[in-house]
Design a protein around this motif. Structure first.
Motif, PDB file in Angstrom:
ATOM      1  N   PHE A   1      -6.011  -8.957  13.148  1.00  0.00           N
ATOM      2  CA  PHE A   1      -6.367  -7.616  13.575  1.00  0.00           C
ATOM      3  C   PHE A   1      -4.960  -6.923  12.693  1.00  0.00           C
ATOM      4  O   PHE A   1      -3.965  -7.622  12.384  1.00  0.00           O
ATOM      5  CB  PHE A   1      -5.831  -7.176  15.024  1.00  0.00           C
ATOM      6  CG  PHE A   1      -7.035  -7.908  16.044  1.00  0.00           C
ATOM      7  CD1 PHE A   1      -8.196  -7.552  16.090  1.00  0.00           C
ATOM      8  CD2 PHE A   1      -6.488  -9.059  16.464  1.00  0.00           C
ATOM      9  CE1 PHE A   1      -9.012  -8.110  17.082  1.00  0.00           C
ATOM     10  CE2 PHE A   1      -7.209  -9.776  17.430  1.00  0.00           C
ATOM     11  CZ  PHE A   1      -8.464  -9.520  17.786  1.00  0.00           C
TER      12      PHE A   1
ATOM     13  N   ASP B   1     -11.242  -8.104  22.426  1.00  0.00           N
ATOM     14  CA  ASP B   1     -12.111  -8.353  21.232  1.00  0.00           C
ATOM     15  C   ASP B   1     -13.748  -8.806  21.950  1.00  0.00           C
ATOM     16  O   ASP B   1     -14.539  -8.410  21.117  1.00  0.00           O
ATOM     17  CB  ASP B   1     -11.357  -9.275  20.470  1.00  0.00           C
ATOM     18  CG  ASP B   1     -12.140  -9.719  19.146  1.00  0.00           C
ATOM     19  OD1 ASP B   1     -12.886  -8.641  18.736  1.00  0.00           O
ATOM     20  OD2 ASP B   1     -12.270 -10.943  18.563  1.00  0.00           O
TER      21      ASP B   1
ATOM     22  N   LEU C   1      -5.577  -8.761  23.237  1.00  0.00           N
ATOM     23  CA  LEU C   1      -6.316  -8.640  22.032  1.00  0.00           C
ATOM     24  C   LEU C   1      -7.477  -9.298  22.178  1.00  0.00           C
ATOM     25  O   LEU C   1      -8.728  -8.833  21.725  1.00  0.00           O
ATOM     26  CB  LEU C   1      -5.423  -8.769  21.011  1.00  0.00           C
ATOM     27  CG  LEU C   1      -4.362  -7.860  20.709  1.00  0.00           C
ATOM     28  CD1 LEU C   1      -3.623  -8.138  19.422  1.00  0.00           C
ATOM     29  CD2 LEU C   1      -4.877  -6.472  20.530  1.00  0.00           C
TER      30      LEU C   1
ATOM     31  N   VAL D   1      -3.512  -0.629  19.660  1.00  0.00           N
ATOM     32  CA  VAL D   1      -3.027  -1.151  18.350  1.00  0.00           C
ATOM     33  C   VAL D   1      -2.284   0.016  17.720  1.00  0.00           C
ATOM     34  O   VAL D   1      -1.199   0.082  17.122  1.00  0.00           O
ATOM     35  CB  VAL D   1      -4.176  -1.773  17.820  1.00  0.00           C
ATOM     36  CG1 VAL D   1      -3.390  -1.929  16.170  1.00  0.00           C
ATOM     37  CG2 VAL D   1      -4.573  -3.113  18.092  1.00  0.00           C
TER      38      VAL D   1
ATOM     39  N   PHE E   1      -3.286 -13.473  10.953  1.00  0.00           N
ATOM     40  CA  PHE E   1      -3.972 -12.535  11.314  1.00  0.00           C
ATOM     41  C   PHE E   1      -5.279 -12.068  11.654  1.00  0.00           C
ATOM     42  O   PHE E   1      -5.984 -12.556  10.793  1.00  0.00           O
ATOM     43  CB  PHE E   1      -3.373 -11.186  10.369  1.00  0.00           C
ATOM     44  CG  PHE E   1      -1.754 -11.294  10.437  1.00  0.00           C
ATOM     45  CD1 PHE E   1      -0.964 -11.123  11.504  1.00  0.00           C
ATOM     46  CD2 PHE E   1      -0.777 -11.380   9.230  1.00  0.00           C
ATOM     47  CE1 PHE E   1       0.501 -10.850  11.469  1.00  0.00           C
ATOM     48  CE2 PHE E   1       0.419 -11.129   9.243  1.00  0.00           C
ATOM     49  CZ  PHE E   1       1.028 -11.082  10.262  1.00  0.00           C
TER      50      PHE E   1
ATOM     51  N   GLU F   1      -1.301 -12.434  15.782  1.00  0.00           N
ATOM     52  CA  GLU F   1      -2.426 -12.038  15.865  1.00  0.00           C
ATOM     53  C   GLU F   1      -2.782 -10.669  15.172  1.00  0.00           C
ATOM     54  O   GLU F   1      -3.876 -10.404  14.474  1.00  0.00           O
ATOM     55  CB  GLU F   1      -2.506 -11.548  17.591  1.00  0.00           C
ATOM     56  CG  GLU F   1      -2.572 -12.930  18.412  1.00  0.00           C
ATOM     57  CD  GLU F   1      -4.144 -13.427  18.305  1.00  0.00           C
ATOM     58  OE1 GLU F   1      -5.342 -12.641  18.132  1.00  0.00           O
ATOM     59  OE2 GLU F   1      -4.203 -14.597  18.182  1.00  0.00           O
ATOM     60  N   CYS F   2      -1.881  -9.773  15.297  1.00  0.00           N
ATOM     61  CA  CYS F   2      -2.005  -8.351  14.580  1.00  0.00           C
ATOM     62  C   CYS F   2      -0.991  -8.009  13.540  1.00  0.00           C
ATOM     63  O   CYS F   2       0.348  -8.174  14.136  1.00  0.00           O
ATOM     64  CB  CYS F   2      -2.105  -7.353  15.890  1.00  0.00           C
ATOM     65  SG  CYS F   2      -2.629  -5.708  15.420  1.00  0.00           S
TER      66      CYS F   2
END
Length: 475
Positions: free
Chosen positions: A264, A462, A458, A394, A262, A139-140
């Motif tokens: 983020f 978002d 997340l 984050v 990804f 994801e990040c």
């Protein structure tokens, strides 16, 4: 009190399997990953004829032992493996087998592994093994760089002239924005700079960043997934470059090569450039980047002067509005070194009678001039996220993972300095250091349940951000 008077040599019948403790880390590592994939990676660099070589899996495992246990000398590594039964068991060597000489590593680097990507492929395979074990959320991504002291004397240096041309971002603007920019790029395609180069290691770069130590260094740029802190990419450059030019390229490499989707990215203020914001936008990644106010903005704020943030941009009419309400109109493209953007100026008669002139214009100028970078709207879009709950989340994860990984690698996994010379050899060192950390986490978390739903958090944040709802962070 018992005193041992003599020592008697006896012949013992034992098994190597019985001499290694059941809970030893190398036992867990051997059960967690099968290193036989190294044969397929190494096969193209070996010949089908000639004298039999040392097993390439043994070579890589020996190097990994050195990085897992902080043995930074290959001579010392050979000695430790000779007397350590657990190391021998992990390598598949019996008590009477001779340990490969330390010179095998240096000779293979010179003759076999040079100008190849075998260590890159081994590292990528380890990352894929971690992904298969559920340790990469995808994801990040967080990215940062750290300095590595080069094997070169700071006092033994020479100055060289270096020709530099336009970077990739500048060339992209040339292709997209027509003749105005193209003419300006032709005026100064190449620039000449004077740089210090080490005599013993010309590929190292002189780093001078306060408060870091000045001297010849390399920079290790690393990306990591925030799920378990698995390092997903490693890239090495000389120490006299900035971080931003390599960010988008390395994240794009991970999405293409490792198939990590990804969405983020968490970055520090060193990556707060228009080129990075625009590159992430093109990749479909939302950037949470710490604001870089810059020296000029800080200088103006300390003296009570207006900065660029005090001028409001009107996108509909393509103009700027000053704090006093006057309009700055677009007059053309302006280039400063390799930065280019639209130039907006005010009218002299408006500034002449303005009561805020002393806070706006310095020197002998009679009008105000503002430059706006191309694609600056991408930067402004990400800057609008600063202060939100997801931004704080984050940024905390970035600090813990990026800085924590570098701290562990420097303290335990041979990343504080380098004995090698040349970017390629230092790249090998950084790959092995990152692999050591990834393998430790694979052993620790490989069979553990997933962490609390960070990707789900997340996603929820978002959705909230898309509705322009600001959350109050809870600590």
């Amino acid at each position: 009190m018992t005193e041992q008077k003599s020592r008697q040599n006896r012949m013992l019948c034992v098994l190597m399997e019985d001499l290694v403790p059941k809970g030893h880390f190398l036992r867990k590592l051997d059960a967690a990953i099968d290193f036989s994939f190294i044969y397929e990676i190494m096969r193209p660099v070996y010949s089908d004829i000639g004298r039999p070589s040392v097993d390439p899996v043994i070579l890589v495992k020996m190097l990994l032992i050195g990085y897992l246990y902080g043995i930074d000398s290959e001579r010392k590594l050979e000695e430790e493996i000779t007397v350590n039964i657990a190391y021998r068991w992990f390598l598949g060597l019996d008590l009477e087998d001779k340990v490969p000489d330390h010179s095998v590593f240096s000779q293979n680097r010179k003759r076999r592994f040079k100008d190849t990507e075998v260590f890159q492929e081994i590292f990528n395979t380890v990352v894929k093994k971690c992904a298969e074990a559920g340790l990469i959320g995808g994801e990040c991504v967080v990215m940062d760089s750290t300095h590595i002291k080069a094997n070169a004397a700071n006092g033994n240096a020479e100055k060289v002239l270096l020709m530099e041309g336009p970077n990739e971002y500048w060339q992209k603007l040339n292709d997209e924005y027509g003749q105005d920019i193209r003419q300006k790029s032709e005026d100064a395609d190449m620039t000449v700079t004077i740089k210090k180069k080490a005599v013993s290691d010309p590929e190292a770069g002189w780093m001078h960043r306060h408060p870091k130590p000045a001297g010849f260094h390399y920079l290790c740029h690393q990306s990591a997934d925030i799920q378990y802190g698995i390092i997903t990419d490693v890239h090495v450059t000389p120490g006299d470059v900035t971080d931003a030019p390599y960010c988008v390229k390395r994240i794009a490499y991970q999405k293409q090569k490792l198939k990590i989707p990804f969405r983020f990215a968490g970055l520090d203020s060193g990556y707060d450039t228009v080129a990075v914001h625009h590159g992430l936008h093109k990749l479909g990644i939302r950037g949470y980047i710490h604001l870089n106010t810059g020296h000029n903005a800080s200088w103006r704020k300390e003296r009570g002067l207006f900065s660029i943030d005090d001028f409001r941009y009107d996108g509909k009419n393509d103009c700027y509005i000053c704090p006093n309400g006057c309009t700055l109109h677009y007059i053309g493209v302006r280039k400063v070194r390799y930065r280019v953007g639209k130039n907006y100026v005010s009218r002299s008669q408006d500034c002449k009678s303005c009561p805020l002139k002393n806070r706006c214009i310095t020197g002998k100028a009679s009008y105000k001039e503002v430059r706006r970078d191309f694609y600056q709207e991408d930067q402004e879009r990400n800057h609008a996220l600063i202060g939100t709950a997801i931004y704080r989340h984050v940024m905390r994860k970035r600090q813990v993972i990026s800085e924590g990984n570098f701290a562990l690698q420097k303290r335990c996994h041979n990343l504080r300095f380098t004995r090698k010379r040349g970017v390629w050899k230092v790249q090998e060192q950084c790959f092995l250091s990152a692999m050591a950390l990834n393998l430790k986490r694979l052993v620790k978390y490989g069979t553990a349940p997933l962490l609390p739903a960070v990707p789900y958090l997340l996603y929820i944040l978002d959705v909230v951000l898309k509705r322009n709802i600001r959350l109050r962070p809870v600590y």
